[in-house]
Design a protein around this motif. Structure first.
Motif, PDB file in Angstrom:
ATOM      1  N   ARG A   1       0.834  -1.118  -0.035  1.00 14.10           N
ATOM      2  CA  ARG A   1       0.138   0.053   0.045  1.00 14.10           C
ATOM      3  C   ARG A   1       0.837   1.096   0.010  1.00 14.10           C
ATOM      4  NH1 ARG A   1      -3.225  -2.051   4.023  1.00 14.10           N
ATOM      5  NH2 ARG A   1      -2.074  -0.994   5.685  1.00 14.10           N
ATOM      6  N   ASP A   2       1.965   1.293   0.992  1.00 17.53           N
ATOM      7  CA  ASP A   2       2.634   2.397   0.963  1.00 17.53           C
ATOM      8  C   ASP A   2       3.524   2.839  -0.224  1.00 17.53           C
ATOM      9  OD1 ASP A   2       1.546   2.930   3.500  1.00 17.53           O
ATOM     10  OD2 ASP A   2       3.385   2.075   4.762  1.00 17.53           O
ATOM     11  N   VAL A   3       4.214   1.683  -0.670  1.00 20.94           N
ATOM     12  CA  VAL A   3       4.920   1.989  -1.995  1.00 20.94           C
ATOM     13  C   VAL A   3       4.092   2.409  -3.304  1.00 20.94           C
ATOM     14  CG1 VAL A   3       6.446   0.819  -3.675  1.00 20.94           C
ATOM     15  CG2 VAL A   3       6.715   0.093  -1.560  1.00 20.94           C
ATOM     16  N   SER A   4       2.925   1.798  -3.338  1.00 17.66           N
ATOM     17  CA  SER A   4       1.735   2.422  -4.304  1.00 17.66           C
ATOM     18  C   SER A   4       1.466   3.879  -4.149  1.00 17.66           C
ATOM     19  CB  SER A   4       0.674   1.431  -4.404  1.00 17.66           C
ATOM     20  OG  SER A   4       0.907   0.118  -4.591  1.00 17.66           O
ATOM     21  N   TRP A   5       1.417   4.080  -2.730  1.00 16.11           N
ATOM     22  CA  TRP A   5       0.961   5.435  -2.370  1.00 16.11           C
ATOM     23  C   TRP A   5       2.039   6.463  -2.887  1.00 16.11           C
ATOM     24  CZ3 TRP A   5       2.891   8.712   1.430  1.00 16.11           C
ATOM     25  CH2 TRP A   5       2.051   9.754   1.928  1.00 16.11           C
ATOM     26  N   LEU A   6       3.204   6.064  -2.490  1.00 17.37           N
ATOM     27  CA  LEU A   6       4.305   6.851  -2.875  1.00 17.37           C
ATOM     28  C   LEU A   6       4.237   7.329  -4.190  1.00 17.37           C
ATOM     29  CD1 LEU A   6       7.657   6.078  -1.156  1.00 17.37           C
ATOM     30  CD2 LEU A   6       6.354   8.172  -1.047  1.00 17.37           C
ATOM     31  N   GLY A   7       3.945   6.376  -5.121  1.00 26.66           N
ATOM     32  CA  GLY A   7       3.551   6.601  -6.518  1.00 26.66           C
ATOM     33  C   GLY A   7       4.495   5.809  -7.526  1.00 26.66           C
TER      34      GLY A   7
END
Ligand code: ATP
Ligand code: MG
Length: 553
Positions: free
Chosen positions: A86-92
């Protein structure tokens, strides 16, 4: 160390990649990976590594894998894997391949057999204490274990039976046979495998034999065709082992390990172990507590991924450890929100103001711009009525020098509305102020009063129209700049890292704000509507950051 390596830019790694491309190394491909262990949430330090690995891949038209480095089953979980994705995706960022080291357990085992067959690994029955004792020190060479010269056939047999579960945990380990006298202690026959009966979140109980990190990492990199294996400086001493393993097994890829400095952030902790302790000992509410330096915490506090990427860009990549000031991170989100967040009004500690000469039932709908410099962000309607609320500390009975806000007999402008004058202070018997009786100048909407100057401008909301809200004022979690350097980092916890204000009032337009949206509350700070704790009739806002750096000395 060359000059470049000290400069806060990613030049030194780019330079290596550029050179490799010039020499057409790796067939001109750039493949990187970000390899977190799923034993906690990602923190701001990981963001540095993510931006570097994915950034380099993007820049060179290459690709980057997300690989879970899951060789310590006791501490790892699916929940942590999901949070990391989730966090890697959120970072873009988008990974080319999602993998886990545990995907390679079978291949890793086969390569271990190969090492044994080549006489380059042996099964050792020494206890962990004996192994440590025999390993020697920085000034003394190590000594060979009595098992070091066990015949190959016996090693093979024992290693196979280790896998089958014939031995107790810790009874045997598999070690690489390298050099007990090496000046690099990592090369003194490091352990490659240990027996551990622990349920693994992905492989279940299929294995009771787990490979060690150093052995797993290089092989996993090679299996994925990684060209540049970027890691933090503490692995510099492990590089010879990384290379030794790949040089001694039959694998046709040999990634280049390149080390860079870890992020160390002042007033913060970037160690999953310690962050885990904060969570389990309940010093914070959870991994996504807005005070946590985790990506989930920063997001919940209102940080944007753009601000975090900007931060990683600004700090750059070097080969030298240094502490980054918290203000660098905070300024990134301040700049972002100053430019992008719509303005709104919220009164944190309300004081009632009755405008006596304002008609009782009248309501005016004032059109206020959402951003002073960006008309394209539109406007909203804010109700103005006879009773408004202002901040308690925007009124002073005994004003300090240069106080520009409201005093008895003085005037102040209500932002976007009228100039009011305080005619009378209504107090309770104990002296506390109940309300102010004021009058307004009807001629001052959008223009200056005739013949006099009113300097102060304060924010306000209509009592009748505003919405009750909870505002959580977060501050730095630690009050010491380097909590990590203390004997006990918990001693540095800032006792005032959270103040909850439960009687706030926010303008009515915020009643329909989308959870997760961010605002600049005029004069008070940047806030984000909490997605988890917000109730339909009671919004909860988290303070992302103050308007200015109040920690500055
Ligand atoms: P922690 O001590 O917080 O658990 P770690 O290095 O053990 O950190 P991993 O999950 O193994 O955490 O890290 C994944 C990747 O992120 C590694 O390549 C690691 O080098 C990198 N990384 C971890 N912490 C930092 C940091 N503070 N700055 C830069 N990169 C980091
Ligand atoms: Mg680790």
């Amino acid at each position: 160390m060359s000059l470049n390596e000290n400069q806060p830019s990613s030049n030194f790694i780019r330079q290596i990649v550029n050179n490799d491309l010039k020499q057409h190394k790796n067939n001109g491909r750039v493949i990187t990976r970000f390899p977190p262990e799923p034993n906690g949430f990602l923190h701001i330090g990981h963001a540095k590594s993510i931006c570097l690995n994915f950034g380099i891949a993007e820049e060179y038209n290459g690709s980057c894998n997300l690989r879970f480095d899951d060789t310590n089953p006791e501490k790892e979980s699916i929940e942590f894997m999901e949070a990391i994705e989730r966090d890697v995706s959120w970072l873009g960022f988008e990974w080319a391949k999602l993998a886990s080291a545990s995907d390679y357990f079978e291949q890793l085992y086969d390569y271990a057999i190969e090492l044994i067959n080549k006489g380059l690994a042996y099964v050792d029955s020494s206890s962990p204490e004996q192994i440590r004792h025999y390993r020697g020190t920085l000034t003394e060479p190590g000594r060979a274990s009595p098992d070091r010269n066990r015949p190959i056939a016996e090693n093979l047999d024992l290693f196979r039976r280790m896998r089958k579960g014939e031995f107790a945990d810790g009874q045997y380990v598999l070690r690489a046979k390298i050099d007990m006298a090496s000046p690099n202690i990592n090369m003194r026959d490091p352990t490659l495998y240990r027996i551990r009966r622990v349920h693994h979140h992905r492989t279940g109980d299929a294995w009771c034999l787990y490979p060690m990190y150093d052995y797993t990492h290089c092989v996993s990199d090679a299996l994925e065709g990684i060209t540049h294996s970027l890691c933090t400086l503490e692995f510099e001493d492990h590089r010879p082992l990384y290379d030794w393993v790949l040089d001694n097994i039959d694998i046709d890829c040999h990634p280049q390990q390149i080390e860079f400095a870890r992020l160390q952030l002042e007033y913060s902790i970037v160690s999953k172990r310690k962050l885990n302790q904060l969570v389990t000992e309940k010093h914070v509410t959870d991994w996504d507590d807005p005070r946590m330096p985790t990506l989930a915490g920063l997001r919940r506090a209102g940080y944007t991924s753009a601000a975090i990427r900007d931060f990683c860009e600004r700090i750059g990549i070097t080969k030298k450890d240094s502490w980054i000031e918290m203000a660098v991170l905070e300024n990134c989100i301040r700049e972002d929100l100053n430019h992008n967040a719509p303005r709104a009004m919220a009164v944190l500690r309300p004081l009632r103001v009755v405008i006596e000469n304002y008609p009782n039932e009248r309501v005016e709908y004032l059109e206020l711009g959402n951003h002073p410099q960006r008309p394209e962000l539109g406007s909203r309607k804010v109700e103005f009525a006879k009773v408004v609320l202002i901040e308690q500390d925007d009124f002073a009975q005994l004003p300090p020098p240069k106080f520009k806000r409201l005093i008895e007999g003085g005037e102040v402008r209500l932002r976007g509305a009228y100039v009011i004058r305080c005619d009378k202070v209504i107090q309770a018997e104990d002296g506390s102020i109940i309300e102010l009786r004021c009058s307004y100048d009807p001629d001052t909407l959008g223009k200056n009063p005739e013949g006099r100057k009113v300097k102060g401008v304060i924010h306000w909301v209509s009592e009748q129209h505003s919405v009750p809200a909870v505002l959580r004022l977060y501050d730095r979690l630690f009050s010491h700049p380097n909590p990590d350097t203390l004997d006990n980092f918990l001693d540095a916890l800032n006792p005032h890292s959270l103040e909850v204000l439960s009687d706030c009032r926010v303008e009515s337009s915020l009643a329909t704000a989308k959870p997760g949206s961010r605002f600049q509350f005029e004069r008070t700070g940047y806030f984000c509507l909490d997605e988890e704790d917000t109730q339909p009739d009671k919004p909860v806002f988290n303070r992302t950051v103050t308007l200015r750096d109040s920690w500055e000395k």
